[in-house]
Design an enzyme around this catalytic site. Structure first.
Site, PDB file in Angstrom:
ATOM      1  N   LYS A 173       0.914  -1.257  -0.028  1.00 20.01           N
ATOM      2  CA  LYS A 173      -0.233  -0.016   0.094  1.00 20.01           C
ATOM      3  C   LYS A 173       0.913   1.313  -0.081  1.00 20.01           C
ATOM      4  O   LYS A 173       1.553   1.518   1.009  1.00 20.01           O
ATOM      5  CB  LYS A 173      -1.018   0.077   1.325  1.00 20.01           C
ATOM      6  CG  LYS A 173      -2.150   1.060   0.847  1.00 20.01           C
ATOM      7  CD  LYS A 173      -2.489   1.854   2.291  1.00 20.01           C
ATOM      8  CE  LYS A 173      -1.862   3.022   2.773  1.00 20.01           C
ATOM      9  NZ  LYS A 173      -1.678   4.070   1.868  1.00 20.01           N
ATOM     10  N   CYS A 282      13.383  10.947   7.044  1.00 25.78           N
ATOM     11  CA  CYS A 282      13.436  10.508   8.187  1.00 25.78           C
ATOM     12  C   CYS A 282      14.483  10.977   8.859  1.00 25.78           C
ATOM     13  O   CYS A 282      14.652  11.096  10.225  1.00 25.78           O
ATOM     14  CB  CYS A 282      12.994   9.272   8.321  1.00 25.78           C
ATOM     15  SG  CYS A 282      14.149   8.205   7.244  1.00 25.78           S
TER      16      CYS A 282
HETATM   17  P1  NAP Z   1       2.444   8.188   8.186  1.00 24.93           P
HETATM   18  O1  NAP Z   1       1.063   9.054   8.209  1.00 24.93           O
HETATM   19  O2  NAP Z   1       2.488   7.444   9.309  1.00 24.93           O
HETATM   20  O3  NAP Z   1       1.832   7.118   6.926  1.00 24.93           O
HETATM   21  C1  NAP Z   1       2.801   6.163   6.398  1.00 24.93           C
HETATM   22  C2  NAP Z   1       1.979   5.184   5.629  1.00 24.93           C
HETATM   23  O4  NAP Z   1       0.953   4.524   6.496  1.00 24.93           O
HETATM   24  C3  NAP Z   1       0.864   5.649   4.392  1.00 24.93           C
HETATM   25  O5  NAP Z   1       0.834   4.942   3.462  1.00 24.93           O
HETATM   26  C4  NAP Z   1      -0.271   6.001   5.305  1.00 24.93           C
HETATM   27  O6  NAP Z   1      -1.461   5.915   4.280  1.00 24.93           O
HETATM   28  C5  NAP Z   1      -0.384   4.461   6.000  1.00 24.93           C
HETATM   29  N1  NAP Z   1      -1.201   4.581   7.318  1.00 24.93           N
HETATM   30  C6  NAP Z   1      -1.882   5.588   8.116  1.00 24.93           C
HETATM   31  N2  NAP Z   1      -2.516   5.177   8.973  1.00 24.93           N
HETATM   32  C7  NAP Z   1      -2.655   3.880   8.775  1.00 24.93           C
HETATM   33  C8  NAP Z   1      -3.324   2.869   9.480  1.00 24.93           C
HETATM   34  N3  NAP Z   1      -4.168   3.232  10.506  1.00 24.93           N
HETATM   35  N4  NAP Z   1      -3.157   1.509   9.304  1.00 24.93           N
HETATM   36  C9  NAP Z   1      -2.228   0.970   8.249  1.00 24.93           C
HETATM   37  N5  NAP Z   1      -1.613   2.023   7.446  1.00 24.93           N
HETATM   38  C10 NAP Z   1      -1.797   3.397   7.760  1.00 24.93           C
HETATM   39  O7  NAP Z   1       3.545   8.715   7.680  1.00 24.93           O
HETATM   40  P2  NAP Z   1       3.953   9.756   6.572  1.00 24.93           P
HETATM   41  O8  NAP Z   1       3.382  11.111   7.086  1.00 24.93           O
HETATM   42  O9  NAP Z   1       3.290   9.274   5.109  1.00 24.93           O
HETATM   43  O10 NAP Z   1       5.497   9.986   6.569  1.00 24.93           O
HETATM   44  C11 NAP Z   1       6.321  10.599   7.303  1.00 24.93           C
HETATM   45  C12 NAP Z   1       6.904   9.790   8.163  1.00 24.93           C
HETATM   46  O11 NAP Z   1       7.648   8.695   7.848  1.00 24.93           O
HETATM   47  C13 NAP Z   1       8.001  10.705   8.937  1.00 24.93           C
HETATM   48  O12 NAP Z   1       7.597  10.370  10.503  1.00 24.93           O
HETATM   49  C14 NAP Z   1       9.147  10.105   8.670  1.00 24.93           C
HETATM   50  O13 NAP Z   1      10.026  10.072   9.691  1.00 24.93           O
HETATM   51  C15 NAP Z   1       8.875   8.514   8.446  1.00 24.93           C
HETATM   52  N6  NAP Z   1       9.791   7.830   7.696  1.00 24.93           N
HETATM   53  C16 NAP Z   1      10.638   6.945   7.971  1.00 24.93           C
HETATM   54  C17 NAP Z   1      11.475   6.225   7.398  1.00 24.93           C
HETATM   55  C18 NAP Z   1      12.490   5.198   7.915  1.00 24.93           C
HETATM   56  O14 NAP Z   1      13.219   4.631   7.288  1.00 24.93           O
HETATM   57  N7  NAP Z   1      12.875   5.439   9.240  1.00 24.93           N
HETATM   58  C19 NAP Z   1      12.025   6.706   6.021  1.00 24.93           C
HETATM   59  C20 NAP Z   1      10.606   7.569   5.402  1.00 24.93           C
HETATM   60  C21 NAP Z   1       9.761   8.149   6.213  1.00 24.93           C
HETATM   61  P3  NAP Z   1      -1.977   7.291   3.962  1.00 24.93           P
HETATM   62  O15 NAP Z   1      -1.229   7.682   2.659  1.00 24.93           O
HETATM   63  O16 NAP Z   1      -3.450   7.205   3.948  1.00 24.93           O
HETATM   64  O17 NAP Z   1      -1.770   8.538   5.002  1.00 24.93           O
END
Ligand code: NAP
Length: 488
Positions: A173, A282
């Site tokens: 997804k 991140c």
């Molecule tokens: P997010 O809001 O947590 O969303 C990430 C993914 O999870 C999206 O595909 C989102 O769908 C999905 N999602 C949201 N709620 C969910 C649920 N209840 N059940 C299953 N899936 C769900 O994060 P983001 O804002 O997209 O990304 C930014 C974050 O990612 C930052 O905190 C960043 O640090 C972190 N990140 C970490 C790394 C690493 O390798 N450590 C790398 C890149 C980014 P939707 O599109 O509908 O929201």
């Protein structure tokens, strides 16, 4: 035309609401596409379950699975420009960056092809001579992979490649904002001959599609990259199902400039570490600690370099920073800068959205540097995920370490120093999964990546990356004519 999605090996319209992919630089529409419904998730999971259990995949030799990944890597490279352009349209990163992301996706596919081909099983140590034991690795089954919008093609391949190399099926997804690269990847896997059902791309909202996926009883592993709060809620679901999870989560990474640093190199590295990807990384080095002895000199150079950055159209050569992903995200970044001002911070540069000329049509925010706060301030503790750097002066190494480690996160850190032994000692005491010394944001697929503390669980990449998608079995083989005491 509403684009189809890839469900269980078939291109067809999903039954969820229509989603619109927009170019963050000007809001123009890239594509309208269908999204998955809960029924589509059910169909994709059932197809995945059949596909990974099929003898043609279960009994495929490692080099046969690897051959598909090698072919996909070649196809990605052949279409590098097209994929980079697509990724730029979807999330607004400058082309120079998205070309790098596409190249890294090809490298990841190749690396895990090789890891799968060269994975050895072990003859485990034995004390008794009348039997031997082997430890073998087997697929887990159906894997749910969920990715964020900031580096889609790279983070998606980091999950798809090791999962397939390990003999599993994957349901991906992508983030609702950036579904296009994942759909193109599916076309390349199809062209490379991946059997039907082993890969599905299921765009849609996390709260609907992501939720249905991770809760499905046939999904036996969750591989998630995204925010810490989302990761925590998925970990609860995984705990109830007793299934393994890999969680790559948020960060608030400290970068440290010691008094013996090469100021020019350090200033360039710090600017790149926080402002590339417009801070939407991140691992962004978003907390900067500078030693008092070089503070003035360093800050002068830092500000000069920052003011020289070109914020602009991501498809134009020479652009350093494109737009933020959306208006909503820009507002969240602007709110954090307002909070920093309320908390007593001084904004040395940036701090107001850009709206001159064509920039008015997109969500452009300038590189922003804030001083005058201590590490306890909310903008030093919470992830902003934008082009905002908070600078803290320090005098003493013990105090520095206490502050650098005073964070719920533990993803990465940077150290700038010409004294290698001192930098090494510091690196070992920083509580995080990756430390860069005299460089920042360099990546190798052979180096395991992941977070300490609330930055995640498990590691991606590295040879062990494929084992995260496998389970281990011990097999005992009797060698004696009287294998058990009662058989004599
Ligand atoms: P997010 O809001 O947590 O969303 C990430 C993914 O999870 C999206 O595909 C989102 O769908 C999905 N999602 C949201 N709620 C969910 C649920 N209840 N059940 C299953 N899936 C769900 O994060 P983001 O804002 O997209 O990304 C930014 C974050 O990612 C930052 O905190 C960043 O640090 C972190 N990140 C970490 C790394 C690493 O390798 N450590 C790398 C890149 C980014 P939707 O599109 O509908 O929201």
């Amino acid at each position: 035309m509403v684009r189809p999605i890839f469900i269980g090996g078939e291109w067809r319209q999903g039954r969820g609401p229509i989603s619109v992919s927009r170019f963050p630089a000007d809001g123009s529409v890239n594509a309208e596409l269908s999204t998955a419904s809960r029924e589509d998730v059910e169909e994709a999971v059932q197809a995945a379950e059949r596909a990974w259990r099929a003898p043609s995949w279960r009994q495929a030799l490692p080099h046969q699975r690897a051959a598909i990944l090698y072919k996909v890597a070649d196809l990605i490279e052949a279409r590098l420009e097209q994929l980079a352009a697509l990724q730029t349209r979807d999330n607004g990163k400058p082309l120079a960056e998205t070309r790098g992301l596409v190249a890294s996706a090809a490298g990841t596919a190749r690396y895990f092809a090789a890891a799968c081909e060269t994975l050895d099983e072990q003859l485990t140590s034995q004390r008794a001579a009348d039997f031997m034991t082997l430890s073998v690795h087997e697929p887990i089954g159906v894997v749910a992979a969920i990715t964020p919008w900031n580096s889609p093609i790279a983070s998606e391949m980091q999950k798809i490649a090791p999962a397939l190399a390990g003999g599993n099926a994957v349901l991906l997804k992508p983030a609702d904002a950036t579904p296009l690269a994942a759909l193109e990847l599916a076309r390349l896997f199809e062209e490379a001959g991946l059997p039907k059902g082993l890969l599905s791309i299921l765009p849609g909202r996390g709260s609907v599609v992501g939720d249905a996926l991770v809760r499905h009883p046939l999904v036996r592993k969750i591989s998630f990259t995204g925010g810490t709060n989302t990761g925590r809620s998925l970990a609860h679901i995984a705990a109830d199902k007793l299934i393994p999870t890999s969680l790559e989560l948020g960060g608030k990474s400290p970068t440290i400039v010691l008094e013996d640093a090469d100021i020019e190199l350090a200033a360039k590295g710090v600017v790149y570490g926080i402002f590339s990807s417009a801070g939407q990384a991140c691992i962004a080095g978003s907390r900067l600690f500078v030693h008092g002895a070089v503070y003035e000199r360093f800050m002068e150079r830092l500000l000069t370099l920052t003011r020289e950055l070109r914020v602009g159209h991501p498809e134009q050569d020479g652009t350093h920073m494109g737009p933020l992903i959306s208006e909503a995200h820009l507002q969240s970044v602007a709110d954090y800068v307002a909070l920093a001002r309320e908390e007593g911070g001084e904004v040395l540069c940036g701090g107001e959205r850009l709206s001159e000329g064509t920039l008015a049509n997109g969500s452009f925010y300038p590189p922003t540097i804030i001083t005058g706060l201590n590490n306890g301030a909310r903008v030093c503790q919470e992830e902003i995920f934008g082009p905002v750097l908070v600078v803290i002066r320090f005098e003493d190494e013990a105090d520095l370490l206490g502050q650098a480690n005073d964070s719920i996160f533990g993803l990465a850190a940077g150290i700038w120093s010409e004294d290698f032994r001192r930098a090494w000692r510091l690196a070992r005491r920083l509580e995080c999964g990756t430390v860069w010394i005299n460089t920042y944001k360099k990546f190798s697929v052979s180096a395991p990546f992941g977070g300490y503390k609330e930055s995640g669980l498990g590691r991606e990449k590295g040879r062990e990356g494929v084992l995260a998608y496998m389970q281990q079995k011990s097999i005992y083989v009797g060698l004696s004519d009287t294998p058990n005491p009662w058989c004599c």
